[in-house]
Design a protein around this motif. Structure first.
Motif, PDB file in Angstrom:
ATOM      1  N   LEU A 185       8.112   3.390  78.358  1.00 50.59           N
ATOM      2  CA  LEU A 185       9.066   4.164  77.561  1.00 50.59           C
ATOM      3  C   LEU A 185       8.501   5.525  77.182  1.00 50.59           C
ATOM      4  O   LEU A 185       7.300   5.681  76.980  1.00 50.59           O
ATOM      5  CB  LEU A 185       9.416   3.388  76.294  1.00 50.59           C
ATOM      6  CG  LEU A 185       9.983   1.985  76.531  1.00 50.59           C
ATOM      7  CD1 LEU A 185      10.105   1.239  75.214  1.00 50.59           C
ATOM      8  CD2 LEU A 185      11.319   2.083  77.237  1.00 50.59           C
ATOM      9  N   ARG A 186       9.385   6.477  77.068  1.00 54.43           N
ATOM     10  CA  ARG A 186       9.002   7.821  76.597  1.00 54.43           C
ATOM     11  C   ARG A 186       9.053   7.922  75.073  1.00 54.43           C
ATOM     12  O   ARG A 186       8.532   8.875  74.493  1.00 54.43           O
ATOM     13  CB  ARG A 186       9.958   8.859  77.190  1.00 54.43           C
ATOM     14  CG  ARG A 186       9.441   9.563  78.413  1.00 54.43           C
ATOM     15  CD  ARG A 186       9.137   8.646  79.562  1.00 54.43           C
ATOM     16  NE  ARG A 186       8.498   9.377  80.656  1.00 54.43           N
ATOM     17  CZ  ARG A 186       8.067   8.825  81.767  1.00 54.43           C
ATOM     18  NH1 ARG A 186       8.171   7.522  81.952  1.00 54.43           N
ATOM     19  NH2 ARG A 186       7.479   9.548  82.702  1.00 54.43           N
ATOM     20  N   LYS A 187       9.727   6.989  74.456  1.00 56.96           N
ATOM     21  CA  LYS A 187       9.852   6.992  72.996  1.00 56.96           C
ATOM     22  C   LYS A 187       9.788   5.557  72.514  1.00 56.96           C
ATOM     23  O   LYS A 187      10.499   4.705  73.046  1.00 56.96           O
ATOM     24  CB  LYS A 187      11.209   7.574  72.578  1.00 56.96           C
ATOM     25  CG  LYS A 187      11.357   9.069  72.688  1.00 56.96           C
ATOM     26  CD  LYS A 187      12.748   9.433  72.177  1.00 56.96           C
ATOM     27  CE  LYS A 187      12.916  10.941  72.080  1.00 56.96           C
ATOM     28  NZ  LYS A 187      14.334  11.287  71.800  1.00 56.96           N
TER      29      LYS A 187
ATOM     30  N   GLY B 153      14.053  13.945  68.944  1.00 55.25           N
ATOM     31  CA  GLY B 153      14.975  15.066  69.030  1.00 55.25           C
ATOM     32  C   GLY B 153      15.326  15.438  70.449  1.00 55.25           C
ATOM     33  O   GLY B 153      15.091  14.666  71.383  1.00 55.25           O
ATOM     34  N   HIS B 383      19.473  10.897  74.206  1.00 54.25           N
ATOM     35  CA  HIS B 383      18.552  11.764  74.923  1.00 54.25           C
ATOM     36  C   HIS B 383      18.229  11.080  76.253  1.00 54.25           C
ATOM     37  O   HIS B 383      17.222  10.397  76.390  1.00 54.25           O
ATOM     38  CB  HIS B 383      17.313  11.989  74.074  1.00 54.25           C
ATOM     39  CG  HIS B 383      17.631  12.314  72.640  1.00 54.25           C
ATOM     40  ND1 HIS B 383      18.330  13.439  72.285  1.00 54.25           N
ATOM     41  CD2 HIS B 383      17.374  11.664  71.480  1.00 54.25           C
ATOM     42  CE1 HIS B 383      18.484  13.466  70.962  1.00 54.25           C
ATOM     43  NE2 HIS B 383      17.915  12.392  70.455  1.00 54.25           N
ATOM     44  N   ASP B 386      14.817  10.892  78.016  1.00 54.25           N
ATOM     45  CA  ASP B 386      13.787  10.015  77.445  1.00 54.25           C
ATOM     46  C   ASP B 386      14.200   8.551  77.481  1.00 54.25           C
ATOM     47  O   ASP B 386      13.495   7.708  76.922  1.00 54.25           O
ATOM     48  CB  ASP B 386      13.511  10.387  75.979  1.00 54.25           C
ATOM     49  CG  ASP B 386      13.484  11.877  75.764  1.00 54.25           C
ATOM     50  OD1 ASP B 386      12.824  12.566  76.556  1.00 54.25           O
ATOM     51  OD2 ASP B 386      14.125  12.347  74.813  1.00 54.25           O
ATOM     52  N   ASN B 388      16.519   7.342  75.808  1.00 52.24           N
ATOM     53  CA  ASN B 388      16.803   7.039  74.397  1.00 52.24           C
ATOM     54  C   ASN B 388      18.295   7.203  74.115  1.00 52.24           C
ATOM     55  O   ASN B 388      18.817   8.297  74.162  1.00 52.24           O
ATOM     56  CB  ASN B 388      15.975   7.985  73.526  1.00 52.24           C
ATOM     57  CG  ASN B 388      16.236   7.870  72.033  1.00 52.24           C
ATOM     58  OD1 ASN B 388      15.902   8.781  71.292  1.00 52.24           O
ATOM     59  ND2 ASN B 388      16.836   6.779  71.570  1.00 52.24           N
TER      60      ASN B 388
END
Lengths: 475, 475
Positions: A185-187, B153, B383, B386, B388
Motif C-alpha cells: 500500500l501507498r498509504k 491528501g 486518491h 495511492d 486510497n
C-alpha cells in the motif's frame, strides 16, 4: 552447550547442509571485504525459510547464543561480521533469495532478504520498471542488508534512501515471533510505524526476512554530463541550480575532487580521461532521466550547461554523446573505492551536511587537515545532491605504517571532521550506518535523550541483547 | 488536586492568559468540526514555547492529569477532542505558530507545530518553493496535527505522505524531556529512526512541537483534465497508464463517482458542470506539474488523453484551458465533504488497496451494499494514484433517523467493507488515522504481533498512559 550440540541443534532446524562449523566454510563470513574487521563464530547457519529463521532465533534465545545476521557482507563499518568474542553464530540470508511477487501494474515487488541487489534491478528492468537503489556493492550486497542499513547510493537525490523504497516488511523478532508486515500500500495510517523502526536498525532488533519494494517506470531516456569547476563553492551553486531546474529528472548529482578523479584514472582499467588538458579542481557528474523518448533530454541538459559555461559558472562541460560515453563517466566514479585502496590508506568519513554548507565544511576540513595532518591528501567523492560527502584523508602506505597507535590516530582525525559536520547541523554517518566502527561516535554526537530512547527500545525488543550485540548502540 | 489548583498550576507555567477553564473558551475545543465527537476537559492550555510544553507535561505527569494535544481540530476520527470522561486538559498548539527558518537553497523550512498548513504553503511559495502537502482542511489544520496523523491528501501520488516530507522533529516526551531531532539532512544513518515513530503516533507518545520540512522547486507550469469513463476498470487502467507516462509530472490522480460529482454540483456554490449532456459514471481528475515554463505540459497531456479517447479507453476528456478552468475542476473535488454533509448521512470509509485491485474492491463493495443496505447510495471519491478511496454509504436523513442502534449499524456496515479491503491486501485506515473512532478496528484487523509491539512501545514511552489515552491502541 557444547559446540557439537549447537551444530546439531541448528541442523535439526535447517537440515544437514544448512549449518556448519567447518573453519574453511566459516572463514569468509568472519572478515569484511576490506579486511579491517575480523570476528569469531561457532557456526554459520543458512536458513531457507522465514520459519527456519524463527526457529533458529528461538533456539539461540533458549541457549544464550548471540546471532549476527549477514547479507552480502559488504559493510564498511564492521556491521556484517560477528563480534570478536563470545558465543556467536552467523545467520546468513543468502539462500533466501526468491522474488515472491513482481507486479508492474502495482509498481511493486515482494522479495526475500537474500536477493542480490543487482538481480532485483534486473528483474524490475525485465518488466519495464526501475528499482532505483544503486550503489557500488550492488553486484554482491543483499536487499536485506540494504534495508537493515537504510542504504543510500547515487539515486537518492531523486528516489530517496532505501527507507523510502520499502512498502512493507517481514521481520523475525528476537523471541522468534514473525511479524508479517508485507503490504504494497501507498498509504496505511493504522498505528505506529513499525516498518521504519526495523529499517536502519542494522539487525539489532530482529532479522528482516522479506520486503515489499516500490518500483518506478523505467526511464526512456537518460542524459549525463561532467562539469569542471575552479572552486567547490561554484560546484555547489551549480548543483543547487540544477536541482531547481530539473526536480523531476535529476537522478544523480555527484561531486568529485581532482585528487579522487586522478586516483581513479591512475588505478583504473582502460579509463579514459575526459580532460586531457588537465583535470579541473572539482568535478560534478550530473545525470537526468525522463519518461520521454528521444534526444530532448540531452538537448535540455546541453542548454542548461551551456548557459552555466557562458556565464562563467563552470569552466568545463562534457556532455555524454552516447550511453557508452555516459558509462565511461560512471566507471570513473564507481572505480573510486577500489582505486583508493590501491593508492594508499584512506581514512573515509561518511558525513552529511545541509547542501548549502558544503563549502563551509570543505574550507574548515581542509584547514584542519593542513594543520594537523599535513602528510594527508584530501580526497573527496560524494552525493552532493544529498549533502553527503565521503571525505577521505589519504595517507601513503609508508606513512601509515609508521603511525604507532592507529586507532587513536584515526579517532582523533575523524572527530576533528565530525565536529565540523556537527557544528554545521550535519551527521557523522550519512549512509554507511554505525556497525561496530561508529558506536563510540553515537555516544559523542547523539544527544542523551535520543540515545536513551534507542537503548530502551533495544531492551524492549531484544532484552537478552542477542541480536547483533555491540552494534549501533553504546551499552 | 482541585480544579482551581490545576488552573493555577498551568498558569504558573504559561501565564495568566495562557490557560483557562471558562466553559465558553473550552467549548469549541471539546467537539470536532463535524459534531460527531464530544469530550470533556477541566482546562485548556496554550503554551508559547517548547519549554512551556515540557513544563505542562511534567506538571500533568506529577498530578495524574491526562493530556490531549490539539492542532486545528480537523480530525475526522475523533482524534482531536478529549475523552468523554476523566481528568483531562486540552493542550492547544495554536500559539506556537512561528516559522523558525526558511531556506530555499536547502529546500527546507523549520516551523513550530501550530503553524496552519496554508500559511506554510504560502511562505514556501513566496520564496519560489513548493510545500506539497495539500488537503481539504489546509486553511485551518496545523502542521503538528498533520505530522501526528501522517496526513495524506491530493499530492501524495508524487510527493508522498506527510512522513515523507519531514526531515526532522522536535518532540516533548510524556516525562517532559525534550528530544531535539531538528535536522535538515537528506541522509542520516545514525541509530534507530525515532522520527518516524512519532509521525503518525497521533500524540500518544509525546507532543510534536516543531519540525524541519522538505521543500521542492515551485512548478512553473501546471496542466489538468477531467476524464469520463463508463467503468471503474477503465478508469483504473487509464490511471496506471498515466502513472507510467508521467512519473515525474503526475501530481494528482483523483477518482470520483458520478453520484459524488452530482452531489458536489448540487450543493456547490457557483459550480459549473463540465458535462452538461450528462455526467459519466466515473470521473478522473488528473493534474501534471513541471519545472518547464510554457504550454508544453498541457500539449503533452492533451496528446496523451486524445490517444486514450481515440482508442476508446475513455468516453470524455475536458482539458483545462486556463488556471481558472483548472480551479473549477478542483473546486468540485474539494467541495465533496461539505456537500456530502448537506446531502444526507454519509458513512465514510478511508480504505486503501493496491491500485490494481480497485475494480475488485468496487465490485465486491457495491454487491455488499446492494445486498445488505439497499437504501444506501454508493458515493466514491479518492486518491486513485495511492489506491486510497473514500467509500461512502450515503443515507437520506429520513432513513438514518429511523436506524435504532446507529453504532451497531455503522460497525456492521464498515466491517463488511473493511473485510473486503483486508482480503485484497488493503487497510481500513489509509490517511485519516485511528483517533478514537477506529480503535476497535485496530483490534480486529491488525495482527497480534504488531499490536503487542505497539502496546509495548506505548508503555515504554508513556507508562502512565497520560498522552491521548484511548486513542490509536486498544488497551
Amino acid at each position: 552447550m557444547s559446540d557439537n550440540e549447537l551444530l546439531q541443534g541448528l541442523r535439526a532446524i535447517v537440515g544437514e547442509n544448512g549449518a556448519t562449523e567447518a573453519p574453511d566454510a566459516l572463514a569468509p563470513h568472519l572478515v569484511d571485504w576490506r579486511k579491517r574487521h575480523v570476528g569469531v563464530a561457532d557456526a554459520i547457519v543458512f536458513p531457507r525459510t522465514t520459519e527456519q529463521v524463527a526457529d533458529v532465533l528461538r533456539f539461540c534465545a533458549a541457549h544464550a547464543i548471540r546471532v549476527f545476521p549477514q547479507g552480502g557482507n559488504t559493510s564498511v563499518c564492521g556491521g556484517s561480521v560477528p563480534a570478536t568474542e563470545g558465543r556467536n553464530i552467523v545467520l546468513a540470508l543468502g539462500k533466501m533469495n526468491r522474488i515472491l511477487d513482481l507486479n508492474p501494474r502495482n509498481n511493486s515487488m515482494t522479495v526475500q532478504a537474500g536477493c542480490v541487489l543487482a538481480d532485483l534491478q534486473e528483474a524490475a528492468s525485465k518488466v519495464d520498471r526501475l528499482f532505483p537503489l544503486s550503489l557500488g556493492a550492488e553486484g554482491s550486497c543483499q536487499i536485506g542488508g540494504n534495508i537493515a542499513t537504510n542504504a543510500g547510493g547515487t539515486n537518492v537525490v531523486r528516489f530517496g534512501n532505501t527507507r523510502d523504497l520499502v512498502l512493507g516488511l517481514e521481520v523475525v523478532l528476537p523471541d522468534g515471533q514473525i511479524w508479517n508486515g508485507i503490504r504494497t500500500l501507498r498509504k496505511n495510517n493504522s498505528g505506529y510505524d513499525l516498518k521504519n523502526l526495523f529499517i536502519g536498525a542494522e539487525g539489532t532488533l530482529g532479522v528482516v526476512t522479506a520486503a515489499a519494494l516500490k518500483l518506478f517506470p523505467k526511464p526512456k531516456s537518460v542524459a549525463a554530463a561532467l562539469m569542471g569547476f575552479e572552486t567547490v563553492d561554484a560546484a555547489v551553486d551549480e548543483g543547487i541550480r540544477l536541482q531547481g531546474l530539473f526536480p523531476g529528472e535529476l537522478v544523480g548529482l555527484e561531486l568529485i575532487s581532482r585528487s579522487e578523479f586522478e586516483i581513479s584514472l591512475r588505478h583504473g582499467h582502460e579509463l579514459r580521461n575526459p580532460f586531457p588538458d588537465g583535470v579541473p579542481p572539482w568535478l560534478v557528474l550530473v545525470e537526468l532521466a525522463s519518461s520521454s523518448v528521444g534526444d530532448a533530454l540531452t538537448a535540455q541538459l546541453q542548454d542548461a550547461l551551456e548557459a552555466a559555461y557562458e556565464s562563467g559558472a563552470c569552466q568545463e562541460v562534457v556532455v555524454a554523446t552516447s550511453d557508452q560515453h555516459r558509462n565511461e563517466f560512471w566507471r570513473i566514479r564507481h572505480n573510486v573505492t577500489e582505486a583508493n585502496g590501491r593508492e594508499g590508506m584512506g581514512l573515509t568519513h561518511d558525513i552529511a551536511v545541509p547542501i548549502y554548507t558544503i563549502p563551509a565544511f570543505m574550507e574548515r576540513a581542509a584547514a584542519a587537515l593542513a594543520t594537523h595532518y599535513p602528510q594527508a591528501t584530501q580526497v573527496v567523492v560524494g552525493h552532493m545532491g544529498d549533502g553527503n560527502l565521503h571525505y577521505i584523508a589519504m595517507f601513503s602506505h609508508a606513512i601509515w605504517a609508521e603511525v604507532a597507535d592507529k586507532a587513536a590516530f584515526q579517532r582523533d582525525l575523524s572527530h576533528r571532521l565530525y565536529d565540523i559536520a556537527a557544528e554545521l547541523g550535519g551527521t557523522f554517518s550519512a549512509e554507511h550506518g554505525i556497525g561496530s566502527l561508529h558506536v563510540d561516535e553515537m555516544r559523542v554526537y547523539k544527544n542523551r535523550v535520543e540515545i536513551e530512547l534507542m537503548q530502551k527500545i533495544k531492551s524492549l525488543v531484544d532484552p537478552q541483547d542477542m541480536m547483533n550485540p555491540g552494534r549501533v548502540l553504546p551499552s
